[in-house]
Design a protein around this motif. Structure first.
Motif, PDB file in Angstrom:
ATOM      1  N   PHE A  34      11.350   9.796 -77.520  1.00  0.00           N
ATOM      2  CA  PHE A  34      10.348  10.839 -77.705  1.00  0.00           C
ATOM      3  C   PHE A  34       9.372  10.458 -78.819  1.00  0.00           C
ATOM      4  CE2 PHE A  34      12.364  14.884 -76.120  1.00  0.00           C
ATOM      5  CZ  PHE A  34      11.198  15.462 -75.700  1.00  0.00           C
ATOM      6  N   TYR A  61      11.648  26.328 -73.521  1.00  0.00           N
ATOM      7  CA  TYR A  61      11.605  24.894 -73.223  1.00  0.00           C
ATOM      8  C   TYR A  61      11.024  24.660 -71.828  1.00  0.00           C
ATOM      9  CZ  TYR A  61      12.734  19.987 -73.176  1.00  0.00           C
ATOM     10  OH  TYR A  61      12.620  18.622 -73.103  1.00  0.00           O
ATOM     11  N   LYS A  85      20.197  25.429 -80.777  1.00  0.00           N
ATOM     12  CA  LYS A  85      21.359  25.231 -79.901  1.00  0.00           C
ATOM     13  C   LYS A  85      22.546  24.696 -80.696  1.00  0.00           C
ATOM     14  CE  LYS A  85      18.549  23.084 -77.178  1.00  0.00           C
ATOM     15  NZ  LYS A  85      17.635  22.508 -76.217  1.00  0.00           N
ATOM     16  N   LEU A 137       8.466  22.840 -82.876  1.00  0.00           N
ATOM     17  CA  LEU A 137       9.101  23.398 -81.663  1.00  0.00           C
ATOM     18  C   LEU A 137      10.278  22.540 -81.209  1.00  0.00           C
ATOM     19  CD1 LEU A 137       6.045  24.749 -79.610  1.00  0.00           C
ATOM     20  CD2 LEU A 137       7.673  26.055 -80.995  1.00  0.00           C
ATOM     21  N   ILE A 138      10.166  21.210 -81.298  1.00  0.00           N
ATOM     22  CA  ILE A 138      11.307  20.351 -80.922  1.00  0.00           C
ATOM     23  C   ILE A 138      12.466  20.612 -81.896  1.00  0.00           C
ATOM     24  CG2 ILE A 138      12.166  17.976 -80.718  1.00  0.00           C
ATOM     25  CD1 ILE A 138       9.328  17.062 -80.010  1.00  0.00           C
ATOM     26  N   ARG A 157       7.308  25.147 -72.147  1.00  0.00           N
ATOM     27  CA  ARG A 157       6.665  24.016 -72.844  1.00  0.00           C
ATOM     28  C   ARG A 157       6.547  22.815 -71.928  1.00  0.00           C
ATOM     29  NH1 ARG A 157      10.674  23.031 -77.166  1.00  0.00           N
ATOM     30  NH2 ARG A 157       9.388  21.241 -77.684  1.00  0.00           N
ATOM     31  N   SER A 168      14.097  23.952 -81.407  1.00  0.00           N
ATOM     32  CA  SER A 168      14.795  23.988 -80.119  1.00  0.00           C
ATOM     33  C   SER A 168      16.166  23.319 -80.239  1.00  0.00           C
ATOM     34  CB  SER A 168      13.917  23.269 -79.081  1.00  0.00           C
ATOM     35  OG  SER A 168      14.630  22.956 -77.925  1.00  0.00           O
ATOM     36  N   ILE A 169      16.170  22.112 -80.795  1.00  0.00           N
ATOM     37  CA  ILE A 169      17.437  21.373 -80.923  1.00  0.00           C
ATOM     38  C   ILE A 169      18.382  22.107 -81.877  1.00  0.00           C
ATOM     39  CG2 ILE A 169      18.458  19.240 -81.854  1.00  0.00           C
ATOM     40  CD1 ILE A 169      15.933  17.757 -80.780  1.00  0.00           C
TER      41      ILE A 169
HETATM   42  N1  URA Z   1      15.360  18.443 -76.687  1.00  0.00           N
HETATM   43  C1  URA Z   1      15.475  19.781 -76.867  1.00  0.00           C
HETATM   44  O1  URA Z   1      16.562  20.325 -76.785  1.00  0.00           O
HETATM   45  N2  URA Z   1      14.358  20.474 -77.164  1.00  0.00           N
HETATM   46  C2  URA Z   1      13.161  19.906 -77.293  1.00  0.00           C
HETATM   47  O2  URA Z   1      12.207  20.601 -77.570  1.00  0.00           O
HETATM   48  C3  URA Z   1      13.048  18.532 -77.076  1.00  0.00           C
HETATM   49  C4  URA Z   1      14.167  17.817 -76.792  1.00  0.00           C
END
Ligand code: URA
Length: 425
Positions: free
Chosen positions: A207, A165, A187, A179-180, A168, A183-184
């Motif tokens: 966003f 992140y 987690k 990728l977004i 990026r 990523s979210i």
């Molecule tokens: N929030 C995130 O955790 N990852 C992203 O890529 C964008 C927003």
């Protein structure tokens, strides 16, 4: 394996194999793939995309880069909400206690704000004494005692995402839906929640600026959730105007406490209740108490007080107040037809409520109170917005951000999105 072969495969529009994905994510996390190689791969992904199988595998590889939390010791189901971020979005603050008061456990790992969108941890840190960093045992303790915990994600959770992140952010590769989404979801899956509700914001302050992009992001995340056995639902919600009346840190906590006391702005209450019902349903608690009742009868407030106290905060302490204020008045008599979320978000950020770099401090008292929302009648000269800052030199640049963000017309129609635009399951 060779990083250049993986980059070439994606550059030429091919799909990455599971072995390539596992290797490249792991090697990057260990430092065996260089930052410039990963930057190049991220750009190839941004330009050429990833299919559902690739996205699921990429997410899995990022989860496996770190620890996966486990709440099986709790005697109630876990459920969580993630928002893609907006202006005035303090929903987590009343939502987590309301859902806990209805019988679920809410382990909510949150972030800090960057740019014009606020972060839940920055807001909560305006409460004197409140601590964002908890160890895993402490988190479990707060969840057992209060039913909900909101804290910072530890460094052990999806470290591949943390590194990627940051890369990026400085290589123009944030805006890639695969990728977004990965990523979210990496987690949230590593956080160990049993059910997940996504609040995907749409509009100038979000966003995702269009419903079509927001829907694609929501569908990608819901698919990742189901591919990992996580019950996931998404709501697409409006972010063309700020949520509620308060934008900032302490001012948003104060507004959240009003909601927990059974009052507060109607859009905050409506979204809190809608997301709360989805969280309970996704957790299988279909016969649970209703979150609207938990806000009305004081049980959500009881959870809030226990949760804040358990993390060192004093729920009765006065919140920080900015030293300086500036009123923006209505330019004409008529209807407020526009209060642009992005303009208000940037103004609050320039007043000191947000940060430009990750390591910058925020001002807890800085922010904006909106005295009218789109559709309201206003009278020329009446206060429309109150700006708060610790230092009056911040007002001119904040006012510049509001240029064109406010529109009052004598018989204009309000072109606002519905608060809840769509549901994706
Ligand atoms: N929030 C995130 O955790 N990852 C992203 O890529 C964008 C927003």
């Amino acid at each position: 394996m060779d990083a250049i072969d993986v980059i070439r495969a994606k550059r030429d529009g091919g799909a990455l194999t599971p072995a390539q994905i596992d290797w490249v994510v792991d090697a990057y996390t260990r430092g065996a793939v260089a930052e410039e190689q990963m930057a190049s791969l991220a750009m190839a992904i941004l330009l050429n995309g990833m299919d559902r199988v690739e996205v699921a595998r990429w997410t899995e590889a990022m989860i496996r880069s770190g620890e996966r939390m486990d709440w099986s010791a709790l005697d109630r189901p876990t459920t969580d909400k993630h928002s893609t971020g907006g202006v005035g979005d303090k929903i987590t603050l009343p939502l987590a206690p309301a859902v806990a008061a209805c019988g679920a456990a809410v382990p909510q790992l949150s972030g800090r704000g960057l740019g014009h969108t606020g972060g839940t941890l920055d807001k909560l840190e305006s409460i004197p004494g409140w601590r964002a960093s908890l160890g895993n045992d402490e988190m479990l303790g707060v969840l057992r005692d209060a039913g909900a915990v909101i804290c910072a994600a530890g460094t052990g959770l999806a470290p591949a995402d943390r590194k990627l992140y940051a890369l990026r952010d400085v290589t123009g590769t944030v805006e890639s839906i695969p990728l977004i989404a990965s990523s979210i979801m990496s987690k949230k899956i590593a956080e160990g929640t049993g059910a997940l509700v996504l609040d995907v914001k749409v509009g100038s302050g979000a966003f995702m600026k269009t419903v079509a992009n927001a829907r694609e992001l929501a569908e990608t995340m819901v698919a990742i959730g189901s591919d990992h056995g996580l019950r996931t639902v998404a709501l697409l919600t409006a972010m063309d105007r700020p949520l509620g009346n308060a934008v900032g840190n302490a001012v948003e906590v104060a507004e959240s406490v009003e909601v927990l006391a059974g009052g507060g702005p109607s859009d905050i209450v409506e979204l809190t209740v809608a997301l709360g019902r989805e969280m309970l349903q996704a957790a299988g608690l279909t016969a649970a108490k209703d979150p609207a009742d938990a806000l009305r009868d004081g049980s959500a407030m009881d959870v809030w007080r226990r949760m804040i106290t358990a993390q060192g905060g004093d729920p009765d302490a006065p919140l920080p107040v900015a030293r300086e204020t500036h009123e923006v008045t209505a330019p004409a008599t008529g209807v407020l037809t526009r209060l642009d979320a992005y303009g208000v978000g940037v103004a609050a950020w320039r007043l000191g409520a947000g940060r430009a770099r990750k390591e910058d401090p925020v001002s807890f008292g800085a922010g904006i109170i909106c005295h009218a929302k789109p559709g309201d009648k206003v009278t020329a000269g009446e206060p429309l917005l109150t700006l708060f800052a610790d230092d009056e030199t911040r007002f001119p640049r904040a006012l510049e951000a509001l240029d064109g963000a406010v529109e009052v017309t004598d018989r204009g129609t309000v072109d606002a999105q519905p608060l809840i635009i769509d549901r994706i399951a």
